[in-house]
Write a protein that holds these residues in place. Structure first.
Motif, PDB file in Angstrom:
ATOM      1  N   THR A 265       0.656  -1.323   0.161  1.00 30.98           N
ATOM      2  CA  THR A 265       0.130   0.040   0.180  1.00 30.98           C
ATOM      3  C   THR A 265       0.866   1.350  -0.014  1.00 30.98           C
ATOM      4  O   THR A 265       0.369   2.352  -0.179  1.00 30.98           O
ATOM      5  N   PHE A 266       2.070   1.288   0.267  1.00 33.49           N
ATOM      6  CA  PHE A 266       2.734   2.607   0.297  1.00 33.49           C
ATOM      7  C   PHE A 266       2.748   3.338  -0.819  1.00 33.49           C
ATOM      8  O   PHE A 266       2.595   4.632  -0.673  1.00 33.49           O
ATOM      9  N   ASN A 267       3.238   2.702  -1.881  1.00 32.93           N
ATOM     10  CA  ASN A 267       2.966   3.586  -3.460  1.00 32.93           C
ATOM     11  C   ASN A 267       1.665   4.125  -3.531  1.00 32.93           C
ATOM     12  O   ASN A 267       1.439   5.014  -4.221  1.00 32.93           O
ATOM     13  N   LEU A 268       0.663   3.573  -2.803  1.00 29.92           N
ATOM     14  CA  LEU A 268      -0.791   4.114  -3.197  1.00 29.92           C
ATOM     15  C   LEU A 268      -1.014   5.416  -2.196  1.00 29.92           C
ATOM     16  O   LEU A 268      -1.946   6.114  -2.633  1.00 29.92           O
ATOM     17  N   PHE A 269      -0.544   5.387  -1.125  1.00 30.62           N
ATOM     18  CA  PHE A 269      -0.696   6.634  -0.297  1.00 30.62           C
ATOM     19  C   PHE A 269       0.457   7.508  -0.120  1.00 30.62           C
ATOM     20  O   PHE A 269       0.627   8.565   0.530  1.00 30.62           O
ATOM     21  N   LYS A 270       1.507   7.379  -0.813  1.00 32.38           N
ATOM     22  CA  LYS A 270       2.744   8.148  -0.542  1.00 32.38           C
ATOM     23  C   LYS A 270       2.582   9.601  -1.220  1.00 32.38           C
ATOM     24  O   LYS A 270       3.323  10.560  -0.508  1.00 32.38           O
ATOM     25  N   ASP A 271       1.739   9.912  -1.923  1.00 30.63           N
ATOM     26  CA  ASP A 271       1.545  11.207  -2.421  1.00 30.63           C
ATOM     27  C   ASP A 271       0.691  11.933  -1.515  1.00 30.63           C
ATOM     28  O   ASP A 271       0.651  13.236  -1.748  1.00 30.63           O
ATOM     29  N   TYR A 272       0.120  11.432  -0.503  1.00 33.54           N
ATOM     30  CA  TYR A 272      -0.384  12.030   0.582  1.00 33.54           C
ATOM     31  C   TYR A 272       0.535  12.489   1.772  1.00 33.54           C
ATOM     32  O   TYR A 272       0.061  12.845   2.976  1.00 33.54           O
ATOM     33  N   LEU A 273       1.672  12.138   1.571  1.00 31.27           N
ATOM     34  CA  LEU A 273       2.909  12.157   2.806  1.00 31.27           C
ATOM     35  C   LEU A 273       3.461  13.552   2.765  1.00 31.27           C
ATOM     36  O   LEU A 273       4.273  13.924   3.656  1.00 31.27           O
ATOM     37  N   ASN A 274       3.229  14.548   1.836  1.00 28.05           N
ATOM     38  CA  ASN A 274       3.842  15.777   1.803  1.00 28.05           C
ATOM     39  C   ASN A 274       3.291  16.866   2.213  1.00 28.05           C
ATOM     40  O   ASN A 274       1.825  16.908   2.405  1.00 28.05           O
ATOM     41  N   GLU A 275       3.936  17.888   2.543  1.00 26.63           N
ATOM     42  CA  GLU A 275       3.188  19.215   2.794  1.00 26.63           C
ATOM     43  C   GLU A 275       2.040  19.597   2.055  1.00 26.63           C
ATOM     44  O   GLU A 275       1.159  20.018   2.385  1.00 26.63           O
ATOM     45  N   THR A 276       2.432  19.701   0.904  1.00 30.14           N
ATOM     46  CA  THR A 276       1.330  19.987  -0.102  1.00 30.14           C
ATOM     47  C   THR A 276       0.894  18.655  -0.723  1.00 30.14           C
ATOM     48  O   THR A 276       1.490  18.329  -2.009  1.00 30.14           O
ATOM     49  N   ALA A 277      -0.145  17.941  -0.395  1.00 30.38           N
ATOM     50  CA  ALA A 277      -0.743  16.781  -0.811  1.00 30.38           C
ATOM     51  C   ALA A 277      -1.291  16.768  -2.087  1.00 30.38           C
ATOM     52  O   ALA A 277      -1.780  17.834  -2.345  1.00 30.38           O
ATOM     53  N   ILE A 278      -1.288  15.897  -3.125  1.00 32.19           N
ATOM     54  CA  ILE A 278      -1.915  15.944  -4.398  1.00 32.19           C
ATOM     55  C   ILE A 278      -3.578  16.109  -3.978  1.00 32.19           C
ATOM     56  O   ILE A 278      -4.049  15.910  -2.910  1.00 32.19           O
TER      57      ILE A 278
END
Length: 495
Positions: A265-278
């Motif tokens: 699952t990591f690759n499925l939520f990694k874009d939500y781990l940043n300061e400015t999430a997608i």
């Protein structure tokens, strides 16, 4: 404060940054509730990448993220700082929420920025308790839950039922955490949480699973039992993994354990781990899930107790049943089990596996599935020279599974016939805890066939409904289990 925490962390870790894998521990962390740990810092951390705090679930600990799991290593390889915490493995969301809130503030101070929380199973409930009820939301940017039973677990209901209590109790799996995960109590938690002013402060993203694991195993058995409630991962239904105001990122073919693996699952939520999430690419659950855990098919017959020497259970199988699965759970693998059909043909080729799940861990499953079973009375006999506690779950694939449903209206419980040609006889028993002591009783029906809860005060009431039904000459037996929570003001939750 930061300096002090850093010294604790350095004493606990052997920091060996490497391009190939995350840092190694000198030994596994202690598992002491409230202790938290940081992983090896990657050689380069992009300013936009926020630290990840991983929160474990029921009967678990921080090492669930790296023992036979590459989640920690995957986060490291992707350039993320990580933290892991040990909570109370067997306490409720209030105890863990208070503890976690305090530690989230410490972790925020250590990193000097907000963290993203990734929580597995009950860890998601503990996390929401910390953010909403204990004020930790200013230190967190978002939450990702992996198969969290936001509406409770019907397996927790089962563990506290009159039939299963013998086995769950002797295995040591009755505790504050399991008690709080009963669907009736979680209906109360949802009510006081979802209406709270803090609930909208942090976005939540959810995942759910639909696989059960190998035949005969603990997750397979859990999946079979939960199948009457809908798609599930062997421990949590997809419906329970959702929240009406959360964004569902994916429901996939994971079981309750594989959903927390980094490669899953990591690759499925990694874009939500940043300061400015997608911008969210998931689905916002617009429809309410408040009562989603309440309705289910009548697909199981449950029996249980304790014995020494020999015991026998009789099972009525109706015409038209396409398959039937017998799962005899016992406190030891020494049981000798013989199943006989109405013509006295014997079956003894049961698959035996030890349970490693949250609710009946340590029990032994003896499982057998038969296709197109003969209609009539079947007999299952078990012999053991030792004192045995057991739980029998018989799961039916049959058109009669959706013939009835349970309805709760304030303090009254009744069965609703969905097929007018079905006639029912029902027997309801109730279990509850008063001042820490287990109390049992029978519910007597009113003239209209409904059962009224006794006025026993605040607590969770676990109602077991043993059902004898018929449709014409076709007889069938089922067990329905329902929990409700009554608060201090007499309000009933779990409708």
């Amino acid at each position: 404060m930061i300096k002090k925490i850093s010294m604790i962390v350095l004493a606990l870790f052997l920091l060996l940054p490497s391009w190939s894998q995350a840092g190694s521990w000198k030994e596994d962390p202690s598992g002491v509730p409230g202790q938290w740990y940081v992983g090896t810092t990657p050689s380069y951390v992009a300013p936009s990448k926020q630290p990840i705090l991983f929160v474990h679930g029921l009967n678990s600990s921080s090492n669930t993220w790296w023992d036979d799991n590459n989640m920690y290593d995957t986060a490291y390889q992707n350039g993320y700082e990580t933290a892991f915490i040990d909570l109370y493995p067997t306490k409720n969301m209030w105890d863990n929420g208070a503890l976690l809130a305090q530690k989230i503030r410490d972790i925020y101070n250590y990193y000097g920025e907000k963290v993203v929380i990734v929580a597995h199973s009950k860890g998601g409930i503990d996390t929401q308790s910390a953010l909403v009820h204990f004020g930790a939301f200013p230190y967190v940017s978002r939450v990702i839950t992996l198969s969290t039973p936001h509406h409770g677990s019907q397996l927790a209901d089962l563990a506290y039922s009159s039939w299963a209590g013998w086995l769950a109790g002797i295995l040591g799996n009755k505790n504050d955490a399991t008690y709080s995960l009963q669907t009736g109590y979680m209906s109360y938690f949802r009510d006081v949480t979802d209406q709270h002013a803090n609930v909208s402060k942090i976005p939540i993203y959810t995942f759910g699973g639909t696989k059960w694991g190998s035949f005969g195993g603990s997750l397979y058995w859990g999946g079979l039992y939960l199948s009457g409630y809908g798609s599930n991962d062997g421990a949590v239904t997809v419906k329970s993994s959702r929240l009406p105001y959360a964004t569902e990122l994916k429901v996939g073919d994971w079981n309750h354990y594989s959903i927390k693996e980094g490669s899953s699952t990591f690759n499925l939520f990694k874009d939500y781990l940043n300061e400015t999430a997608i911008q969210s690419s998931g689905t916002l659950n617009q429809t309410t899930e408040r009562n989603s855990a309440s309705y289910h098919d009548a697909s199981s017959l449950i029996r249980g107790g304790e014995y020494q020497g020999k015991t026998q259970e009789k099972i009525q199988v109706e015409e038209g049943a396409t398959s039937i699965t017998f799962d005899w759970m016992s406190s030891s693998p020494s049981s000798r089990i013989i199943l006989k059909d109405p013509g006295q043909k014997g079956y003894s080729s049961f698959t035996v596996k030890k349970d490693g799940s949250d609710y009946f861990k340590g029990a032994y499953h003896h499982t057998l599935t038969l296709q197109t079973p003969i209609a009539g009375e079947w007999t299952l006999e078990s012999t053991s020279s030792n004192q045995e506690q057991y739980l029998l779950n018989v799961s039916f694939e049959s058109s009669l599974n959706d013939a009835v449903m349970v309805d709760v209206n304030q303090d009254e419980i009744s069965l609703k016939k969905k097929d007018s040609k079905v006639s029912l006889q029902q027997d309801m028993s109730i279990e509850f805890y008063k001042n820490g002591m287990l109390k049992k009783g029978k519910l007597k029906p009113k003239q209209n066939g409904t059962f009224k809860l006794p006025k026993l005060g605040e607590g969770v009431y676990n109602v077991t409904i043993d059902l004898n039904g018929s449709k014409g000459k076709n007889r069938f037996n089922r067990t329905l289990i329902k929990t409700v929570y009554v608060d201090a003001n007499g309000k009933v939750y779990g409708e």
